[in-house]
Write a protein that holds these residues in place. Structure first.
Motif: not given
Length: 536
Positions: A360-373
């Motif tokens: 869940s952490f990778y999906a939300v925080l990691g996914g959000y970081a990738l979306w920002l980029q």
């Protein structure tokens, strides 16, 4: 005084001296220690990678067999709803204790690293690289990792609750080492030493990695410089928080802190999910899980084809060393709170709460970081490369609404995460160094508090040496000798469960003979099979 505090001097003093010596070396060693650790890391990973991979694959296959076999029904003591922890209490304590604040930090920065050093032949920063960016990270926090905790947990729990043998040290649960022969005594001492060595690596690395990140975020919130004095202030705050938790004990301190830990984590992730690109995050995670399933075998054997630098393989070895380092202390803790549960319930519970929480952490925080980029909102890859991991967390959070409040929530979450893990570890090490813990007795508060201070001092040494590379080296090297301990534990579990024979109750002769109908007899026989003689 040590005996009056129920402390085993033969274990306590050498362990304390070991922590003290290593802490002093870290504090005064400087760059020389960093170079030594990097050289040692390179040697271990280049020569013995196959050993890390082999033990994880064997462990994973073994527990899959255990879950789906008849041995999965073996129960660790008779269930007692009035005293055993509920499912949520148990799950929150397992997740909160095993996963410290590292998940908050690495789940955001790991995908950015894999974006630049992608697995499976993708080109850096390409569309395929974005698709694969979370795959290796989630694998490193996934089922194979969590099943490593199951090794010590099942071995210790079986010894405590089925064989009714008190366990304070990991060497107790290995039958082949029992006996008065000199070589067996030496091997038991060696295993107990390796457990302490692993605890040093795991705990020290956790705090050593997380304090700099928390300091950077605090400097942004409060508008102050990120200096060594700020980090020392954070150590002081952690010392107070750890002390209060450990002083309160297992039920009043660690159980409540674990619940707060879970609630804060859910709130933090829910806010990011709802105010962020919700549809993108959900769709991206679905793609990640699909790709991880397709490449699971290759990932298991560390064959991610990461290119010339082997970044993905290197990261997996780092995580495998970290999980191994924590394996003994987590096994001792989880086994202690797992009375009344079956082997199957424990392993599936780890998969549900542990793996589910990490992904869940990778999906939300990691996914959000990738979306920002990917969306061009923020060049967060450039921030990682130029300012470091700590700056990534701060930059990511400042893009959210109510950024100041979110930064505060992030810092509080980090402190709660750390306090739960370190407090539980201090509780276990104090148990390890106690004389008598029969009848539910807990280690003395003096013993528990001593280890809190020792952990803080040791972690301070890692922060002073500095560098995430040092953290990786300490984790990987500390976990290496525990490969052999894990193999012994797996053999012990196999011998125990295959020889398991639950005591069959016999109806006492003084009970009256009752004539039963066929269905009544079937029900009666079912309950009789699950009763012990004492239940009559």
């Amino acid at each position: 005084m040590l005996h009056s505090k129920n402390v085993d001097r033969a274990v306590f003093l050498p362990t304390m001296v070991l922590f003290g010596i290593v802490s002093i070396i870290l504090i005064i060693g400087g760059p020389a220690v960093q170079q030594l650790m990097n050289a040692l890391l390179s040697f271990v990973t280049s020569k013995y990678e196959w050993m890390y991979i082999s033990i994880y694959v064997i462990n994973f296959v073994f527990f899959l067999f255990l879950i789906f076999s008849k041995y999965g029904k073996i129960r660790f003591g008779k269930a007692d709803p009035d005293h055993d922890f509920s499912g949520f209490q148990w799950g929150s304590m397992v997740f909160a204790t095993a996963i410290d604040a590292s998940i908050l930090m690495l789940s955001a920065s790991d995908p950015l690293q894999y974006l630049q050093h992608p697995a499976f032949g993708a080109k850096p920063l390409s569309k395929a690289a974005f698709a694969y960016a979370n795959v290796v990270g989630e694998f490193n926090w996934g089922p194979m990792a969590w099943m490593m905790f199951g090794t010590a947990t099942i071995a210790i729990g079986y010894t405590m609750y089925v064989k009714k043998i008190p366990v304070r040290r990991l060497s107790t649960v290995i039958p082949v080492l029992r006996g008065d022969q000199l070589y067996k005594k030496v091997l038991r001492q060696l295993i107990d030493f390796l457990v302490v060595f692993g605890i040093m690596g795991g705990i020290g690395s956790s705090i050593g990695m997380e304090i700099p990140v928390i300091a950077r975020v605090l400097s942004i919130i409060m508008g102050i410089k990120d200096t060594l004095y700020l980090k020392l202030f954070l150590f002081f705050i952690l010392l107070i928080l750890f002390s209060l938790t450990v002083y309160a004990g297992l039920n009043k301190g660690i159980k409540k802190l674990s619940a707060w830990h879970i609630y804060l984590a859910i709130i933090f992730l829910a806010i990011v999910l709802l105010v962020g690109p919700t549809k993108f995050l959900i769709g991206s995670e679905g793609q990640t899980l699909k790709l991880m399933g397709q490449h699971f075998t290759a990932l298991s054997f560390n064959k991610a084809n990461a290119g010339t630098n082997g970044f993905a393989q290197h990261q997996t070895l780092f995580y495998w060393g970290w999980w191994l380092a924590y394996m003994p202390v987590m096994g001792l803790f989880i086994a202690r709170i797992s009375h009344g549960k079956t082997i199957r319930q424990i392993i599936i519970g780890m998969m549900t709460y542990g793996v589910g929480g990490c992904l869940s952490f990778y999906a939300v925080l990691g996914g959000y970081a990738l979306w920002l980029q990917q969306s061009g909102t923020l060049n967060i890859v450039h921030i990682l490369n130029t300012q470091g991991q700590a700056a990534v967390q701060a930059a990511l959070i400042t893009t959210l609404p109510m950024s100041k409040l979110m930064l505060i929530l992030f810092c509080v979450s980090c402190f709660i995460f750390l306090a739960t893990t370190i407090s539980s570890s201090a509780f276990i090490v104090s148990s390890f160094t106690s004389l008598d813990l029969s009848n539910g007795r807990q280690p003395s508060r003096w013993n528990r508090m001593t280890w809190v201070v020792v952990f803080i001092f040791f972690s301070l040494g890692i922060v002073i040496v500095g560098g995430f590379e040092v953290v990786q080296a300490i984790c990987t090297v500390a976990g290496f000798p525990l490969i052999f301990v894990c193999a012994l534990l797996l053999y012990s579990i196999y011998k125990d469960v295959t020889s398991y024979a639950p005591m069959q109750a016999k109806v006492p002769s003084y009970l009256p003979v009752v004539h039963l109908r066929p269905m009544q007899r079937l029900v009666f026989n079912h309950y009789l099979h699950n009763l012990g003689q004492d239940d009559f």
